[in-house]
Design an enzyme around this catalytic site. Sequence first.
Site, PDB file in Angstrom:
ATOM      1  N   ARG A   1       0.812  -1.221   0.000  1.00 43.81           N
ATOM      2  CA  ARG A   1       0.000   0.000   0.000  1.00 43.81           C
ATOM      3  C   ARG A   1       0.845   1.271   0.000  1.00 43.81           C
ATOM      4  NH1 ARG A   1      -4.224  -1.010   4.731  1.00 43.81           N
ATOM      5  NH2 ARG A   1      -2.752  -2.646   5.326  1.00 43.81           N
TER       6      ARG A   1
ATOM      7  N   LYS B   1       9.095  -0.970   2.400  1.00 47.21           N
ATOM      8  CA  LYS B   1       8.303  -0.250   3.401  1.00 47.21           C
ATOM      9  C   LYS B   1       9.132   0.136   4.610  1.00 47.21           C
ATOM     10  CE  LYS B   1       4.596  -1.237   6.710  1.00 47.21           C
ATOM     11  NZ  LYS B   1       3.558  -2.196   7.092  1.00 47.21           N
TER      12      LYS B   1
ATOM     13  N   GLY C   1       9.144  -3.481  12.712  1.00 44.54           N
ATOM     14  CA  GLY C   1       9.934  -2.514  11.964  1.00 44.54           C
ATOM     15  C   GLY C   1       9.165  -1.324  11.451  1.00 44.54           C
TER      16      GLY C   1
END
Length: 493
Positions: free
Chosen positions: A29, A36, A115
């Site tokens: 996303r 990411k 993370g």
Amino acid sequence: MTLPTPIFHDLPAARPLDVVILAAGAGTRMRSTLPKMLHEVCGRPMVAWAVKTAHDLQARDIVVVTGHGAAQVEAALAPSAVRFARQDRQLGTGHAFLLGAAELRGDADVLVLYGDSPMLSVDTLNAMRAFHLQEHNALTVLSSELPDATGYGRIVRGEGGQVERIVEQKAASPSELRLTEFNSGVYLMDARAPELTAQIGNDNAAGEYYLTDLLALYREQGSRVAAFKIPDPSEVMGANDRVQLAELARLMQRRINERHMRAGVTLRDPATSYIEDTVLIAPDVVIEPGVVLRGQTEIASGVVVGAYSHLSDSRLAAQVQIKPHSVLESAVVGAASDVGPFARLRPGAVLEEGVHVGNFVEVKNSRLASGVKAGHLAYLGDASIGAESNIGAGTIIANFDGLNKHRTEIGAGAFVGSNATLIAPLTLGDAAFVAGGSTVSSDVPQGAMAVSRSVQRNVEGWSLRYWRQLAAQPESQLARKLPWLASWLTRQS
């Protein structure tokens, strides 16, 4: 609940602590080629915040479980004294934890972090650990509350407040869906965690191994399982897209700015002050609106940083004035110097005490000794400029021959007049003088003056003839555009 102050020497069996950071997610996303976990929040990749937290907790071993973009994530964290485990197939949190735990030495409590959750503070985790040890818990889950916890697993408590189970959103009953306490996914577990995790099955719709199933395994052994509830749910907020990433950055920036203000720094408009976590600021510094402070920047007491200035990896000594719209990159500014407005100090710029660099002056890889003045509109590159020298407006140092950069050495007390061009390599001696408008390509001895410009010649009547010629052209616009000049021409007839 109020977070207790951790006092580890009074706690039973304060065991070593290992940390496993789960950072294998794809983050589709984010819609980005960058993994990411490497998207930044206030100057650090998200996963680097988790690593910093683990180090601040004085963890014995730190293992980062990587997956999507593993090579990039591991390269980014290579200087961070961590080990890595790769999850090549995304088979759930239980599977990821087991891969990470295989890299641990054992015989320690194990903390699971994520993370993509940079907001979790060391104080909160220390308090959680204190609670874990004081209550003799085998597993402690970090929880919080939201008025609407849709999407989160819910904490179901039993007698004495112990956690009976964690129920996922899709498996919850109507009454369980009304629960507001949710599971953050952060766990602190005793040394049996890897062994028990190996017993987790994947008999579920997704065919994955869920770390939440560890809770039931501990309870089957008669071990104590509890939740440590924190009052601020934003601490466990993660980022799955750019909107959530921006919200994390806003929250983190507010935390950083509040820390500086409580330490004695004035932020005229905290909402527009961007300050990375690595920046060091002494008390009695004033930061005007719109300022950006990045990297290893250090600012001493009494400094004022003017509005919309941008500083990265720079050091400012006491009482420095940075005027608005100035840009400093890897620069050093000595005490009581002033810079700007609209000045640029590029890497290698060193200003000693009491230097004045004014508007539209650019300094690169140069040392300006104490008392040097460069008031405006100058370029000073690859130079050493002696004490109390003056650099006039429009001066440039021509330091590049198309292949190599060359040095310019200017002695103390030199005076360089306006619109001078100094062609490197070049040396100007102490108290040397360069006449305005000169182009200097040969060394100037101490106490001498260099003049290098053509002799002025006045051509009588040239201007009158020129303007009469333009005025005589068909459809001339001279009278409309320059009425005073047209009138003057008429008077010269």
